[in-house]
Motif scaffolding. Structure first.
Motif, short mmCIF file in Angstrom:
data_model
loop_
_atom_site.label_atom_id
_atom_site.label_comp_id
_atom_site.label_asym_id
_atom_site.label_seq_id
_atom_site.Cartn_x
_atom_site.Cartn_y
_atom_site.Cartn_z
N SER A 171 67.63 43.08 28.03
CA SER A 171 67.71 44.48 27.19
C SER A 171 67.86 43.87 25.78
CB SER A 171 68.80 45.36 27.58
OG SER A 171 70.14 44.86 27.38
N VAL A 172 68.44 42.89 25.47
CA VAL A 172 68.48 42.56 24.26
C VAL A 172 67.26 41.65 23.46
CG1 VAL A 172 69.76 41.03 22.53
CG2 VAL A 172 71.12 42.50 24.17
N TRP A 173 67.03 40.61 24.55
CA TRP A 173 65.68 39.76 24.10
C TRP A 173 64.29 40.13 24.69
CZ3 TRP A 173 70.72 37.39 24.87
CH2 TRP A 173 71.38 36.78 23.45
N TYR A 174 64.50 40.71 25.88
CA TYR A 174 63.16 40.81 26.68
C TYR A 174 63.17 42.31 27.17
CZ TYR A 174 63.72 35.88 26.64
OH TYR A 174 64.42 34.46 26.50
N LEU A 175 63.27 43.12 26.29
CA LEU A 175 63.26 44.61 26.70
C LEU A 175 61.77 45.19 27.04
CD1 LEU A 175 64.66 47.25 26.85
CD2 LEU A 175 64.03 47.72 24.43
#
Length: 204
Positions: A171-175
């Protein structure tokens, strides 16, 4: 010193035996629910594969067909719960329900159903966007695994913690890829959890 070590080993063995007995009694009662994990695990994995294939062909109808199939299969399984639970109660007795304070294992479905209804409501009113739906669903699944793990053993809790951390990273880097990846990994986690519970149910 040796006596103390022996006492510690006996205490550990006693705790492990008690946990294994508790697992078996709980799973004997909840056995009719276990196929639901495989049904929805397979649906999540299939849906993730369709999301990948949709870049080349319009296969959205396959996702709808898989969802309808999973819902119908789940309803059939839930309809058969009365017979399955009656047989499990005869075999396992009601000792676990009396000691655990949770009541019948079927009651553990209630919080999950409430969470699913909450997510569906948030989606319907537009409170959450399409990118966040798979993230929220994966987080809820991770919390559910941890809750079951607290009751039945660390491996299930570790599975939930792993899924929680993985979801946070996605969710933070590859949403942008979270819909496909988290749906697929969530489906694999459901099937792994179902397999784990079946193995525990055969122990002893």
């Amino acid at each position: 010193m040796q006596k103390g070590n022996r006492d510690n080993r006996e205490l550990l063995n006693s705790k492990n035996t008690e946990l294994a007995h508790k697992r078996k009694m709980w799973i004997d009662q909840a056995r009719p629910l276990l196929p639901l994990l495989f049904i929805w695990g397979a649906e999540w994995i299939f849906s993730a594969l369709v999301d990948v294939a949709v870049y080349w062909r319009d296969l959205e109808w396959l996702k709808q067909a898989a969802l309808i199939t999973a819902v119908v299969a789940s309803l059939i399984q839930l309809w058969s719960l009365r017979k399955g639970f009656s047989a499990a109660d005869e075999n396992a007795g009601r000792g676990l329900a009396d000691r655990s304070g949770w009541g019948h294992p079927a009651l553990l479905l209630l919080p999950g159903m409430m969470l699913i209804a909450a997510v569906a409501t948030l989606e319907a009113i537009g409170a959450i966007g399409p990118l966040f739906i798979p993230v929220l669903r994966a987080f809820l699944l991770a919390v559910g695994f941890v809750q079951v793990g607290l009751l039945l053993g660390r491996p299930m809790m570790y599975l939930g913690l792993w899924l929680f951390v993985f979801t946070a990273i996605m969710s933070v880097w590859y949403l942008g890829y979270s819909g496909v990846v988290l749906e697929g990994m969530g489906g694999l986690s459901l099937m792994a959890g179902g397999y784990m519970l079946r193995v525990w149910g055969r122990e002893g």
